[in-house]
Write an enzyme that holds these catalytic residues in place. Structure first.
Site, mmCIF file in Angstrom:
data_model
loop_
_atom_site.group_PDB
_atom_site.id
_atom_site.type_symbol
_atom_site.label_atom_id
_atom_site.label_comp_id
_atom_site.label_asym_id
_atom_site.label_seq_id
_atom_site.Cartn_x
_atom_site.Cartn_y
_atom_site.Cartn_z
ATOM 1 N N SER A 179 -1.493 6.326 -5.679
ATOM 2 C CA SER A 179 -2.827 5.813 -5.979
ATOM 3 C C SER A 179 -3.472 6.474 -7.190
ATOM 4 O O SER A 179 -4.322 5.870 -7.830
ATOM 5 C CB SER A 179 -3.735 5.968 -4.757
ATOM 6 O OG SER A 179 -3.699 7.285 -4.258
ATOM 7 N N HIS A 207 -1.404 -0.299 -2.731
ATOM 8 C CA HIS A 207 -1.604 -0.757 -4.116
ATOM 9 C C HIS A 207 -0.531 -1.732 -4.595
ATOM 10 O O HIS A 207 -0.587 -2.186 -5.728
ATOM 11 C CB HIS A 207 -1.663 0.454 -5.056
ATOM 12 C CG HIS A 207 -2.785 1.381 -4.715
ATOM 13 N ND1 HIS A 207 -4.084 1.161 -5.110
ATOM 14 C CD2 HIS A 207 -2.812 2.501 -3.960
ATOM 15 C CE1 HIS A 207 -4.850 2.123 -4.631
ATOM 16 N NE2 HIS A 207 -4.105 2.957 -3.934
ATOM 17 N N LYS A 237 -7.982 -4.086 -1.054
ATOM 18 C CA LYS A 237 -7.682 -3.864 -2.472
ATOM 19 C C LYS A 237 -7.352 -5.220 -3.108
ATOM 20 O O LYS A 237 -8.251 -6.020 -3.305
ATOM 21 C CB LYS A 237 -6.612 -2.783 -2.595
ATOM 22 C CG LYS A 237 -7.247 -1.438 -2.209
ATOM 23 C CD LYS A 237 -6.335 -0.264 -2.072
ATOM 24 C CE LYS A 237 -7.170 0.956 -1.680
ATOM 25 N NZ LYS A 237 -6.395 2.038 -1.084
HETATM 26 C C1 LIG Z 1 -6.865 3.055 -0.090
HETATM 27 C C2 LIG Z 1 -5.627 3.624 0.522
HETATM 28 C C3 LIG Z 1 -5.497 3.741 1.901
HETATM 29 C C4 LIG Z 1 -6.634 3.475 2.838
HETATM 30 O O1 LIG Z 1 -6.861 2.108 2.976
HETATM 31 P P1 LIG Z 1 -8.332 1.629 3.374
HETATM 32 O O2 LIG Z 1 -8.134 0.237 3.816
HETATM 33 O O3 LIG Z 1 -9.159 1.766 2.144
HETATM 34 O O4 LIG Z 1 -8.786 2.531 4.482
HETATM 35 C C5 LIG Z 1 -4.289 4.159 2.413
HETATM 36 N N1 LIG Z 1 -3.264 4.482 1.602
HETATM 37 C C6 LIG Z 1 -3.361 4.418 0.260
HETATM 38 C C7 LIG Z 1 -2.195 4.791 -0.586
HETATM 39 C C8 LIG Z 1 -4.561 3.995 -0.330
HETATM 40 O O5 LIG Z 1 -4.669 3.956 -1.648
#
Ligand SMILES: *Cc1c(COP(=O)(O)O)cnc(C)c1O
Length: 389
Positions: A179, A207, A237
């Site tokens: 991320s 992602h 996302k």
């Molecule tokens: C954003 C993210 C999460 C958490 O997901 P949410 O739905 O925002 O709680 C988990 N793992 C990674 C790699 C992320 O970037």
């Protein structure tokens, strides 16, 4: 009161280290142009990679879904909170991912916690890349399994750790796309190790889902299939809404429904959001031009910033970090961009290793060519005017 005084002292210490944070307030929907704390910005700060968070079709679906399902789930999934909208979305997700079954969660954080605590316990072992997301690390710790971390992408170290383990259940946990770096895990090699050492392979594709593999995510991109794969996609996302899905073998999903406490002891995701996510999935599947536009913006940014004083990290994904180095320089660059009306977040330790502070440029299919050109021009000018450290 003494308890509050203690907290205040700790907050003051954060301030002294320039680590005190607050939430900037948006006064517009998510998108390339946002109003933050009362000022208009061109923003490269969201994970809304396909530009769906404020898409008219999703807004219309939300209106229809509110009429059809109401707003609240009202109960946990196992009690009386699992609606037709949830069931339909889970089937749609499993079909899209070409995996046998899928289970919906309210967030990726919750999904990670659910899987790790349901599959692992004392005496088991979890093997985690050092740059995994914080939610995955928390989940591994809370599982009470032996928590073994290997250096980023270090397959040889992972193999040694696996070979030395006598744990009855082993699980390898990785982010498919990192991320803060934008690089991808070597999933085929990781799956080979999982097979060699009879371990699960857990793939957090927060992602990659919607972006890679024609929108089907990182497993499709890598062309991998196995009953030992556990796939997790977040839906806040690229999908533009909220929530997460875990997908894999039907027996695995059945176990999670029965034993994953973060699934059992929580109110269901709003059925309204589940219905909106069905529309989102239809757009992800039916509009490849969004991914093409995103790829064009990625190529434009890389070309535009080539040879700059600050290098972009090697990344083929919409996460394009500009490596600056020191905290002070990174903050100064982010602030100078803000003065020009451009919002790019500065990412500092402890989120990233010391000395590797960076601007995390996040691109979206909703960005226009002129938006990326504006960022490139600003960064090229600042590379000349900002003093070197
Ligand atoms: C954003 C993210 C999460 C958490 O997901 P949410 O739905 O925002 O709680 C988990 N793992 C990674 C790699 C992320 O970037």
């Amino acid at each position: 009161m003494r308890l509050l005084d203690t907290l205040q002292h700790k907050l003051d210490a954060l301030s002294a280290r320039h680590q005190r944070r607050r939430c900037p307030v948006l006064d517009t929907p998510q998108g390339p142009r946002v109003r933050i704390d009362g000022r208009d910005y061109l923003a490269f700060a969201s994970n809304d990679y396909l530009g769906l968070a404020n898409h008219p079709a999703l807004i219309a679906a939300a209106g229809d879904a509110a009429v059809r399902w109401g707003v609240g789930g009202g109960a946990s999934h196992l009690v009386a909170g699992h609606f037709g909208a949830h069931a339909e979305l889970e089937q749609q997700l499993a079909a899209w991912l070409q995996l046998p079954a899928a289970l919906l969660f309210s967030s990726g954080y919750q999904a990670n916690l659910a899987v790790m605590t349901a599959l692992l316990g004392r005496g088991d072992a979890v093997f985690a890349d050092r740059l995994n997301h914080a939610s995955l690390n928390d989940a591994c710790l809370l599982s009470r399994a032996d928590f073994k971390r290997f250096a980023h992408h270090d397959l040889a170290q992972l193999a040694r750790l696996l070979a030395a383990s006598t744990a009855p259940t082993k699980l390898i946990a990785v982010d498919a796309v990192y991320s803060m770096d934008g690089d991808c895990a070597p999933l085929a090699a990781l799956l080979a190790l999982a097979e060699q050492f009879d371990a699960w392979l857990y793939v957090d594709d927060a992602h990659g889902f919607g972006v890679l593999g024609d929108g089907r995510g990182s497993l499709a991109e890598a062309g991998l299939r196995s009953d030992r794969l556990i796939y997790m996609a977040t839906l806040g996302k690229a999908a533009g809404v909220a929530g997460a899905a875990v997908a894999g073998h039907a027996t695995l999903i059945d176990w999670l429904i029965n034993c994953a406490r973060p699934f059992i002891f929580t109110t269901s995701t709003s059925p309204l959001l589940a219905a909106v996510l069905s529309t989102s999935l239809t757009l992800i599947a039916g509009e490849p031009q969004r991914r093409q536009a995103l790829q064009a913006r990625i190529a434009q940014l890389k070309h535009g910033l080539a040879g700059l004083r600050w290098p972009l990290l090697a990344s083929e994904t919409p996460i394009q970090p500009l490596q600056v180095g020191s905290n002070a320089d990174t903050l100064a660059l982010s602030a100078a961009l803000r003065e020009r009306g451009i919002w790019v977040p500065a990412i500092r330790p402890p989120t990233v290793p010391a000395g590797s502070a960076r601007l995390r440029i996040a691109l979206s299919a909703a960005h226009q060519e002129a938006d990326v050109a504006e960022l490139v021009t600003a960064l090229r000018e600042l590379a000349h005017t900002l003093p070197a450290a």
